[in-house]
Design an enzyme around this catalytic site. Structure first.
Site, PDB file in Angstrom:
ATOM      1  CG  HIS A 240      -8.471   0.174  -2.905  1.00 15.76           C
ATOM      2  ND1 HIS A 240      -7.576  -1.034  -2.502  1.00 15.76           N
ATOM      3  CD2 HIS A 240      -9.074   0.656  -1.854  1.00 15.76           C
ATOM      4  CE1 HIS A 240      -7.823  -1.387  -1.212  1.00 15.76           C
ATOM      5  NE2 HIS A 240      -8.871  -0.245  -0.825  1.00 15.76           N
TER       6      HIS A 240
ATOM      7  CD  GLN B 247     -13.063  -1.578  -0.877  1.00 15.84           C
ATOM      8  OE1 GLN B 247     -12.280  -1.533  -0.164  1.00 15.84           O
ATOM      9  NE2 GLN B 247     -14.278  -2.026  -0.853  1.00 15.84           N
TER      10      GLN B 247
ATOM     11  NE  ARG C  72     -10.738  -5.340   0.298  1.00 11.55           N
ATOM     12  CZ  ARG C  72      -9.942  -4.385   0.700  1.00 11.55           C
ATOM     13  NH1 ARG C  72     -10.452  -3.269   1.318  1.00 11.55           N
ATOM     14  NH2 ARG C  72      -8.447  -4.421   0.622  1.00 11.55           N
TER      15      ARG C  72
ATOM     16  NE  ARG D 278      -3.742   0.826   2.060  1.00  8.10           N
ATOM     17  CZ  ARG D 278      -5.045   0.701   2.482  1.00  8.10           C
ATOM     18  NH1 ARG D 278      -5.159   1.283   3.645  1.00  8.10           N
ATOM     19  NH2 ARG D 278      -5.916  -0.046   1.995  1.00  8.10           N
TER      20      ARG D 278
ATOM     21  CB  CYS E 223     -14.055   1.296  -0.103  1.00  8.10           C
ATOM     22  SG  CYS E 223     -13.444   3.100   0.077  1.00  8.10           S
TER      23      CYS E 223
ATOM     24  CG  ASP F  52     -13.618   6.387  -0.830  1.00  8.05           C
ATOM     25  OD1 ASP F  52     -13.589   6.331   0.391  1.00  8.05           O
ATOM     26  OD2 ASP F  52     -12.491   6.320  -1.597  1.00  8.05           O
TER      27      ASP F  52
HETATM   28  N1   CP Z   1     -11.201  -0.129   2.344  1.00 16.03           N
HETATM   29  C1   CP Z   1     -10.312  -0.325   2.773  1.00 16.03           C
HETATM   30  O1   CP Z   1      -9.110  -0.611   1.880  1.00 16.03           O
HETATM   31  O2   CP Z   1     -10.046  -0.044   4.223  1.00 16.03           O
HETATM   32  P1   CP Z   1      -8.402   0.133   4.829  1.00 16.03           P
HETATM   33  O3   CP Z   1      -7.989   1.560   4.364  1.00 16.03           O
HETATM   34  O4   CP Z   1      -8.839   0.222   6.326  1.00 16.03           O
HETATM   35  O5   CP Z   1      -7.719  -0.875   4.594  1.00 16.03           O
HETATM   36  N1  NVA Z   2     -10.018   6.979  -1.214  1.00 11.10           N
HETATM   37  C1  NVA Z   2      -9.596   6.343  -0.021  1.00 11.10           C
HETATM   38  C2  NVA Z   2     -10.076   4.859   0.268  1.00 11.10           C
HETATM   39  C3  NVA Z   2      -9.381   4.277   1.617  1.00 11.10           C
HETATM   40  C4  NVA Z   2      -9.856   2.686   1.609  1.00 11.10           C
HETATM   41  C5  NVA Z   2      -8.197   6.778   0.437  1.00 11.10           C
HETATM   42  O1  NVA Z   2      -7.258   6.507  -0.587  1.00 11.10           O
HETATM   43  O2  NVA Z   2      -7.745   7.258   1.268  1.00 11.10           O
END
Ligand code: CP
Ligand code: NVA
Length: 307
Positions: free
Chosen positions: A130, A133, A293, A103, A265, A225
């Site tokens: 993502h 997701q 997930r 990540r 999400c 989101d």
């Molecule tokens: N939806 C998602 O990816 O959540 P986190 O940021 O908690 O991993």
């Molecule tokens: N768009 C958000 C998604 C988190 C799961 C971010 O990138 O913070």
């Protein structure tokens, strides 16, 4: 040289493979005991430069359920690219691990990491994509509605990583994707044009506007989101003002189909992009979505590790 299969965006998986993945997920969710030791002796690395609840824990728990183990490395642990070049870390970790979830911020970091990794790399979220997701979201929709045929998915809010992944997967799976963003935060026009061209081959439809009411009309699913994604806090106060009319509220949801599903999400900023009332309503499937997930990623791990 062996070719390694990565999942960096939804482009790395075909529509047929998505259907296979969902079939497998369904089986694994129904009879988890049958898969208990499938990844015995395998180790997953979780390299996270941003916080996480779902992605981290669902991967780690999923791996444990498959008999494997996981090592979590947080933002303070290896300082990827600062203490040591990304390409060096990727090659070193490939010698210890069987699969890695990464990540990060800019998408080219996960691309570079994957280029030098000799084991599968899964994008656990970048500024651009993502994929886990979006795959989970489509699995969840199929589970709830029974299929993806004639589906209208409406997205209201920021054209961020989650939006881009849902858009790309909608095009791939041939569904109708309608969205509303503030004018200043509209998605890249070139990207939309390319997706529309692809949509012609898959039967998908893309509708974009600056009107949430327009986007959700007749929708089967309404999705939103956060307005401010991780790492994009600069200018947040101004940005929030521009999104004020893009909150998913009960009156907005009422403009969709009567049995519309609400998805997010998570994490959600209650009172910003979505109201408490919507999140707690009978329309909301956000916790089933979060649970899935883990199921989808377990199937993905088996697929990538060749089991
Ligand atoms: N939806 C998602 O990816 O959540 P986190 O940021 O908690 O991993
Ligand atoms: N768009 C958000 C998604 C988190 C799961 C971010 O990138 O913070």
């Amino acid at each position: 040289m062996k070719t390694v299969r990565h999942l960096l965006t939804t482009n790395d998986i075909s529509a047929g493979e998505v259907r296979e993945l969902f079939k497998m997920t369904k089986q694994m969710k129904k009879k988890p005991a049958l898969f208990r030791n499938k990844l015995g002796g395998k180790t997953m690395g979780l390299i996270f430069e941003k916080p996480s609840t779902r992605t981290w824990i669902s991967f780690q728990a999923g791996m444990a359920q498959l008999g494997g183990s996981a090592i979590y490395l947080g933002p303070e642990d290896i300082h990827l690219g600062r203490r040591e070049a990304i390409k060096d870390v990727a090659r070193v970790l490939s010698r210890y691990l069987d699969v890695m979830v990464y990540r990060t911020f800019a998408h080219n970091r996960v691309e570079e990491f994957a280029e030098y990794s000799n084991v599968p790399v899964i994008n656990g979220l970048s500024d651009f994509s993502h994929p886990c997701q979006a795959l989970t979201d489509f699995f969840t929709i199929e589970e709830k509605i029974g299929g993806l045929k004639n589906l209208k998915l409406a997205y209201v809010g920021d054209a961020n990583n989650v939006f881009l992944s849902l858009l790309a997967l909608s095009v791939k799976m041939g569904i109708m994707f309608s969205y509303a963003t503030p004018e200043e935060f509209a998605p890249d026009e070139k990207n939309i044009r390319q997706k529309r061209e692809l949509a012609r081959q898959t039967g998908a439809k893309i509708e974009g506007s600056f009107q949430p009411e327009e986007a959700v009309k007749n929708a089967d699913v309404v999705y939103t989101d956060v307005w401010i994604s991780m790492g994009q806090e600069e200018g947040a106060v101004e940005k929030r003002k521009q999104f004020m009319n893009f909150q998913v509220s009960m009156p907005l949801l009422k403009k969709a189909k009567p049995n519309v599903l609400f998805m997010h999400c998570l994490p959600a900023r209650r009172g910003e992009e979505v109201t408490d009332e919507v999140l707690e309503s009978k329309h909301s499937i956000v916790f089933d979505q979060a649970e899935n997930r883990m199921h989808v990623q377990k199937a993905l791990l088996l697929k990538l590790l060749g089991k």
